[in-house]
Design a protein around this motif. Structure first.
Motif: not given
Length: 151
Positions: A31-53
């Motif tokens: 509910r509290c962790l978000r990722c945005g366009p300012r984050d590195a590509d690797e951070v966004r990719a890792a976030y997407r994997v976690l978010r999907a799980l």
């Protein structure tokens, strides 16, 4: 007659503190962790994997340990307030590593999968290695006390 009444009462379910902690950290990340366009590509990719799980597993994991929504919200606000000073990435890494610590020893494979995905995200967020494990451990300890004080 009294014995029949006693047998019909529903059982009171008391959840283990570790199970409650796992669900609270799931709520913090969910509910509290978000990722945005300012984050590195690797951070966004890792976030997407976690978010999907989380999107797949969270409903059943939340159902394992139902928590009062008001109390959970207060805990989330307190967790935000308890975060140590730092950049947004450092603060996010602290939350992620605290969640990893809570999820790692769970008996269910879904918690382990979440811990692995969160650890990958934590590695990318905590590039300098300053968060693991000191700040996350301190935050977890503080938040256990916060939860117990709210009873």
């Amino acid at each position: 007659m009294r014995a029949a009444l006693l047998r019909q009462r529903p059982a009171v379910v008391v959840h283990a503190p570790a199970a409650i902690e796992r669900v609270l950290w799931l709520a913090a990340v969910d509910r509290c962790l978000r990722c945005g366009p300012r984050d590195a590509d690797e951070v966004r990719a890792a976030y997407r994997v976690l978010r999907a799980l989380i999107d797949r597993a969270a409903p059943s994991l939340y159902a394992q340990v139902p928590i009062d929504a008001v109390r959970e919200s207060r805990w989330l606000v307190a967790a935000r307030g308890a975060l140590p000073e730092g950049t947004p990435a450092e603060r996010a890494a602290t939350v992620v590593w605290a969640a990893v610590g809570a999820w790692t020893d769970a008996p269910n494979g879904r918690w382990g999968a979440l811990a692995d995905a969160a650890a990958d995200l934590g590695d990318w967020l905590d590039v300098g290695g300053v968060i693991l494990p000191r700040r996350a451990t301190a935050l977890r300890e503080t938040m256990v006390d916060v939860w117990e004080a709210g009873r």
